[in-house]
Design a protein around this motif. Structure first.
Motif, PDB file in Angstrom:
ATOM      1  N   LEU A   1     -20.963  38.755 -41.140  1.00 46.93           N
ATOM      2  CA  LEU A   1     -21.635  39.125 -39.901  1.00 46.93           C
ATOM      3  C   LEU A   1     -21.695  37.910 -38.988  1.00 46.93           C
ATOM      4  CD1 LEU A   1     -23.396  41.126 -38.198  1.00 46.93           C
ATOM      5  CD2 LEU A   1     -25.384  40.110 -39.347  1.00 46.93           C
ATOM      6  N   ILE A   2     -21.235  38.084 -37.757  1.00 52.10           N
ATOM      7  CA  ILE A   2     -21.311  37.021 -36.748  1.00 52.10           C
ATOM      8  C   ILE A   2     -22.028  37.608 -35.534  1.00 52.10           C
ATOM      9  CG2 ILE A   2     -20.012  35.436 -35.271  1.00 52.10           C
ATOM     10  CD1 ILE A   2     -17.692  35.662 -37.275  1.00 52.10           C
ATOM     11  N   TYR A   3     -23.041  36.903 -35.033  1.00 51.93           N
ATOM     12  CA  TYR A   3     -23.761  37.427 -33.878  1.00 51.93           C
ATOM     13  C   TYR A   3     -23.867  36.366 -32.783  1.00 51.93           C
ATOM     14  CZ  TYR A   3     -27.928  35.095 -35.844  1.00 51.93           C
ATOM     15  OH  TYR A   3     -28.811  34.185 -36.342  1.00 51.93           O
ATOM     16  N   THR A   4     -24.124  36.833 -31.576  1.00 52.89           N
ATOM     17  CA  THR A   4     -24.251  35.951 -30.417  1.00 52.89           C
ATOM     18  C   THR A   4     -25.722  35.662 -30.163  1.00 52.89           C
ATOM     19  OG1 THR A   4     -22.272  36.911 -29.424  1.00 52.89           O
ATOM     20  CG2 THR A   4     -23.720  35.690 -27.972  1.00 52.89           C
ATOM     21  N   MET A   5     -25.993  34.399 -29.884  1.00 53.07           N
ATOM     22  CA  MET A   5     -27.379  33.967 -29.663  1.00 53.07           C
ATOM     23  C   MET A   5     -27.423  33.075 -28.419  1.00 53.07           C
ATOM     24  SD  MET A   5     -29.776  31.938 -32.388  1.00 53.07           S
ATOM     25  CE  MET A   5     -31.463  31.473 -32.008  1.00 53.07           C
ATOM     26  N   ARG A   6     -28.423  33.273 -27.570  1.00 55.43           N
ATOM     27  CA  ARG A   6     -28.586  32.454 -26.359  1.00 55.43           C
ATOM     28  C   ARG A   6     -29.653  31.395 -26.603  1.00 55.43           C
ATOM     29  NH1 ARG A   6     -28.206  34.939 -20.470  1.00 55.43           N
ATOM     30  NH2 ARG A   6     -26.042  34.795 -21.183  1.00 55.43           N
ATOM     31  N   ILE A   7     -29.298  30.135 -26.341  1.00 51.44           N
ATOM     32  CA  ILE A   7     -30.222  29.015 -26.529  1.00 51.44           C
ATOM     33  C   ILE A   7     -30.512  28.380 -25.169  1.00 51.44           C
ATOM     34  CG2 ILE A   7     -30.525  26.750 -27.593  1.00 51.44           C
ATOM     35  CD1 ILE A   7     -28.733  27.623 -29.836  1.00 51.44           C
ATOM     36  N   TYR A   8     -31.803  28.185 -24.857  1.00 54.32           N
ATOM     37  CA  TYR A   8     -32.227  27.561 -23.600  1.00 54.32           C
ATOM     38  C   TYR A   8     -32.710  26.134 -23.857  1.00 54.32           C
ATOM     39  CZ  TYR A   8     -32.172  32.130 -21.319  1.00 54.32           C
ATOM     40  OH  TYR A   8     -31.789  33.336 -20.790  1.00 54.32           O
ATOM     41  N   ASN A   9     -32.651  25.315 -22.801  1.00 58.43           N
ATOM     42  CA  ASN A   9     -33.240  23.984 -22.915  1.00 58.43           C
ATOM     43  C   ASN A   9     -34.767  24.100 -22.799  1.00 58.43           C
ATOM     44  OD1 ASN A   9     -33.679  24.448 -20.226  1.00 58.43           O
ATOM     45  ND2 ASN A   9     -32.394  22.777 -19.466  1.00 58.43           N
ATOM     46  N   GLU A  10     -35.455  22.967 -22.852  1.00 59.20           N
ATOM     47  CA  GLU A  10     -36.911  22.989 -22.936  1.00 59.20           C
ATOM     48  C   GLU A  10     -37.578  23.676 -21.751  1.00 59.20           C
ATOM     49  OE1 GLU A  10     -38.395  19.105 -23.603  1.00 59.20           O
ATOM     50  OE2 GLU A  10     -37.528  18.921 -25.612  1.00 59.20           O
ATOM     51  N   ASP A  11     -37.055  23.470 -20.534  1.00 60.26           N
ATOM     52  CA  ASP A  11     -37.691  24.085 -19.369  1.00 60.26           C
ATOM     53  C   ASP A  11     -37.011  25.388 -18.945  1.00 60.26           C
ATOM     54  OD1 ASP A  11     -35.351  23.084 -18.442  1.00 60.26           O
ATOM     55  OD2 ASP A  11     -36.229  21.767 -16.920  1.00 60.26           O
TER      56      ASP A  11
END
Length: 369
Positions: free
Chosen positions: A343-353
């Motif tokens: 299983l491979i999924y897409t994930m969105r990562i944001y910076n601190e602000d």
């Protein structure tokens, strides 16, 4: 967005789940004795009656389609998107594959097969023509395909979108067997079985096969002659799944599914077909179950996930050579068909602000079976 590469040994069955819809690319298993393995895999992935937006079939090798019959009965499939395959290639496959009756009926006349099953699945075809490229055209939704293409023939490179307007599925049916090779083969075959060439080239291949199947089976491999067999069995409809507007995405999260496409001999055609989105590919399904003779180094870039569907050890295909090559090229090989599903999924990562983000691929799990 989730992508599941199902363990079907040396075969292919890929499931995507995006915006509450399911998409399937190929559905087969390696067993020639029983389809119980793929039937059980389908039952495990989909609850009975589950709706599938579209099933894309790369080509008609048995290990890519022998689960389609159970999938059609088990789920509600809105549409099958099939490659238009030259009659020369169809006759070659029919003569060299060990199809059962259901598979043969499906290959020869998909619409008739669906009607006989009393199903409400729409059949669409992707044209086999390198001169057509719809990558620069406006995208169209799955539901809009029928109205726009009344002939049910889709151009290669068409962008088919889901609810997220910026995510598209792009099938491309790249011509490998040249028109000259096809003509040469059909001419030799017609002479060998004493059938008029015009009859052999008929669009309705079902009638031709019904009358001349035994003669064709005995003659077809002799008529291949000096032609490269890979021109016949390396034909495979490819599929890109991912964002199609570079400015709207940060990160390589697209996937490229190749079936049994002969990337070693025809990588340049693949690069041309997907030139607008190739830089967005983070996952590539290695063609022909990791066979080095179908592999091109340019399929691999730094940290690109390379999925191989093959049981190991496999003396015929020798995937270890391809795995070693992927590692040398700084790719990340993942093997299903050996230990379990991937299983491979897409994930969105944001910076601190939360002013910047990047989309990344994560390996959710590898189930051991």
């Amino acid at each position: 967005m989730e992508r599941l590469f199902v363990n079907v040994k040396t075969a292919l069955f890929i499931v995507e789940h995006i915006s509450d819809i399911y998409i399937v690319y190929d559905c087969g298993c390696a067993s020639k004795r029983s389809t119980d393995y793929i039937d059980n895999a389908i039952d495990k992935v989909f609850p009975t009656g589950c709706t599938i937006e579209a099933v894309f079939i790369s080509h008609y090798d048995s290990d890519h389609i022998n689960g389609i019959h159970h999938l059609l009965n088990h789920c509600k499939i809105k549409r099958l998107i099939l490659p238009m395959i030259p009659n020369a290639v169809l006759l070659y496959l029919l003569s060299n594959q060990s199809y059962n009756k259901e598979e043969e009926e499906f290959i020869l006349a998909p619409e008739k097969y669906i009607q006989r099953k009393d199903l409400h699945t729409e059949i669409l075809y992707v044209r086999n023509d390198n001169e057509e490229n719809e990558l620069n055209s406006a995208p169209i939704s799955f539901d809009g395909l029928t109205n726009r293409f009344s002939s049910r023939e889709l151009p290669s490179g068409i962008k088919i979108t889901v609810n997220d307007f910026h995510w598209a599925f792009i099938p491309y049916n790249i011509r490998i067997l040249s028109k000259t090779e096809e003509t040469e083969f059909m001419d030799l075959l017609a002479k060998s079985i004493s059938v008029p060439l015009d009859e052999l080239k008929k669009t309705n291949i079902e009638d031709v096969w019904g009358k001349h199947d035994l003669d064709i089976k005995s003659a077809v491999n002799k008529c291949v002659g000096g032609l490269n067999n890979k021109a016949f069995n390396g034909t495979s409809m490819t599929l890109y799944s991912g964002p199609w507007i570079k400015e709207r995405v940060r990160g390589n999260i697209g996937s490229l599914y190749l079936g049994d496409y002969d990337a070693k001999a025809h990588y340049d055609k693949l690069e041309i077909a997907y030139k607008e989105v190739m830089d967005l590919v983070g996952i590539v399904q290695i063609p022909h179950h990791g066979s080095l003779s179908y592999f091109d180094d340019r399929l691999i870039k730094l940290n690109r996930l390379a999925v191989i569907s093959v049981s190991m050890p496999n003396g015929k295909i020798k995937p270890k050579e391809t795995i070693d090559k992927i590692l040398e090229l700084n790719g990340m090989p993942l093997v299903t068909g050996y230990r379990g599903d991937i299983l491979i999924y897409t994930m969105r990562i944001y910076n601190e602000d939360c002013t910047e983000f990047i989309d990344i691929l994560k390996i959710g799990h590898v189930t051991v079976s």
